[in-house]
Design a protein around this motif. Structure first.
Motif, mmCIF file in Angstrom:
data_model
loop_
_atom_site.group_PDB
_atom_site.id
_atom_site.type_symbol
_atom_site.label_atom_id
_atom_site.label_comp_id
_atom_site.label_asym_id
_atom_site.label_seq_id
_atom_site.Cartn_x
_atom_site.Cartn_y
_atom_site.Cartn_z
ATOM 1 N N ALA A 1 0.804 -1.224 0.000
ATOM 2 C CA ALA A 1 0.000 0.000 0.000
ATOM 3 C C ALA A 1 0.838 1.276 0.000
ATOM 4 O O ALA A 1 0.279 2.371 -0.076
ATOM 5 C CB ALA A 1 -0.927 0.012 1.220
ATOM 6 N N GLY B 1 -1.853 2.557 5.403
ATOM 7 C CA GLY B 1 -2.870 1.617 4.954
ATOM 8 C C GLY B 1 -2.273 0.281 4.580
ATOM 9 O O GLY B 1 -1.065 0.052 4.693
ATOM 10 N N ARG C 1 -3.057 -3.118 1.574
ATOM 11 C CA ARG C 1 -3.823 -3.553 0.403
ATOM 12 C C ARG C 1 -4.169 -5.025 0.529
ATOM 13 O O ARG C 1 -3.353 -5.835 0.950
ATOM 14 C CB ARG C 1 -3.024 -3.322 -0.888
ATOM 15 N N ARG D 1 -8.225 -0.789 -0.435
ATOM 16 C CA ARG D 1 -7.258 -0.257 0.510
ATOM 17 C C ARG D 1 -7.969 -0.097 1.843
ATOM 18 O O ARG D 1 -9.113 0.364 1.902
ATOM 19 C CB ARG D 1 -6.720 1.091 0.022
ATOM 20 N N HIS E 1 1.449 5.044 -6.253
ATOM 21 C CA HIS E 1 2.043 3.971 -5.453
ATOM 22 C C HIS E 1 3.548 3.871 -5.665
ATOM 23 O O HIS E 1 4.079 4.271 -6.705
ATOM 24 C CB HIS E 1 1.366 2.639 -5.778
ATOM 25 N N ASN F 1 -0.275 -5.683 -5.097
ATOM 26 C CA ASN F 1 -1.187 -6.183 -4.078
ATOM 27 C C ASN F 1 -0.690 -7.556 -3.645
ATOM 28 O O ASN F 1 0.323 -8.057 -4.147
ATOM 29 C CB ASN F 1 -2.640 -6.224 -4.572
#
Length: 352
Positions: A190, A207, A209, A215, A247, A258
């Motif tokens: 994330a 956060g 992912r 998220r 990102h 991810n």
């Protein structure tokens, strides 16, 4: 047999002669699909009605789990499962076939398949769940992990360079960032470029992912700032920016990283690692390595807990991560006691 409009979908129920009552089959997106299932039911009442794709749609619609993150994970996994075996009937997946796919898929996807078939078995849709008791090699619990050393972490980084070609520097940066920050894999996925403060050697963990595009907040629901060691900074500096993306890390195709794409990056590195005599490891081992290296460098367990995002003052660190450092702790205690004893001896000699 009856087709029942349900809003913008179509439900199907069939008459069960044995139980002398209607049995609900499921809801479908189109009337044509509902009629096809109705037709299948007339040929094979009770069992073997569904292809994997048909049952997957029913399962996602009518067997919804309460947690939103679980729903997102299931939708992602089911999409991949359908892509691989969607045209087959549920009963056509034998245990050997299930094992073959399970060795290719991430373990989370296998667990999703096991749950999906399990619900089908319980409701009489099929007779056997081929995904149970496959005896697959699974990662150890965290208490039993033999922590990776600094040298082994570096070796994994070099293997990433070798097996991933042009993408190698980014794969290496992902591995070293996980190891030297001790962040969770989903948290590293994330990371955004604006989360980095390279001048102050800090990174904001804002956060994580999931296996989808979603998220969410980190595991404990709280963001935090952690130290970004120089080894991670050096690796991150070579990662190119991706146009149109905020990102930090991406897949080979340029999509934000991810947990699913991380699995495929890691799988090739792990295969090379095992080929060179290494043991089976998962990305989570890198977090464990980071915590262990911090302890062995002499940092207080409370400080290590802060870096990991724990809120217990260090209890979990000592329980799960502290045990590999026991020899190093004893060595430091020996050095300290020896230094104190020598100082006392010198003072005693001067006094006499």
């Amino acid at each position: 047999m009856t087709i029942i409009p349900r809003g913008d979908r179509f439900g199907v129920k069939v008459w069960d002669r044995g139980k002398k009552r209607y049995r609900w089959v499921g809801s479908f997106d189109t009337e044509a699909e509902a009629r096809q299932v109705e037709s299948d039911a007339s040929l094979k009442p009770g069992r073997d009605l569904y292809t994997v794709e048909q049952w997957a749609r029913i399962w996602l619609s009518d067997y919804v789990r309460p947690a939103k993150s679980t729903q997102e994970t299931y939708r992602y996994d089911v999409d991949k499962i359908v892509g691989d075996v969607g045209r087959l009937k549920l009963s056509e997946i034998s245990r050997p076939e299930a094992r073959r796919w399970a060795n290719k898929w991430p373990r989370n996807r296998v667990r999703t398949a096991r749950t999906m078939w399990g619900d089908a078995v319980r409701d009489g849709i099929c007779e056997v769940n081929p995904w149970t008791n496959l005896g697959l090699e699974t990662p150890k619990g965290r208490k039993d992990i033999d922590a990776l050393t600094h040298g082994e972490v570096q070796q994994l980084g070099e293997l990433a360079l070798r097996v991933h070609g042009d993408y190698g520097p980014e794969a290496r940066a992902i591995i070293l960032t996980m190891a030297y920050t001790a962040m969770r894999p989903a948290e590293v996925c994330a990371l955004r470029r604006r989360d980095l403060d390279l001048a102050n050697r800090e990174v904001t963990v804002a956060g994580s992912r999931t296996g989808t595009k979603g998220r969410k907040l980190p595991k404990n629901g709280l963001g935090r700032k952690v130290v970004l060691p120089e080894r991670a900074i050096e690796a991150i500096r070579v990662v190119p920016e991706t146009v149109g993306s905020e990102h930090l890390f991406h897949s080979k195709r340029g999509h934000p990283l991810n947990k699913g794409t991380l699995h495929y990056i890691w799988k090739e590195v792990r295969a090379a690692w095992i080929a060179e005599g290494g043991r089976y490891i998962t990305p989570y081992w890198l977090r464990h390595a980071g915590a262990t290296m911090l302890i062995e460098d002499g940092h207080a367990v409370g400080d290590v807990a802060f870096q990991l995002g724990h809120q217990d003052g260090g209890r979990l660190v000592m329980e799960l991560y502290g045990h590999p450092a026991e020899d190093a702790i004893r060595d430091r205690l020996k050095m300290t006691t020896t230094r104190v004893e020598r100082t006392q001896s010198v003072r005693s000699g001067r006094a006499s």
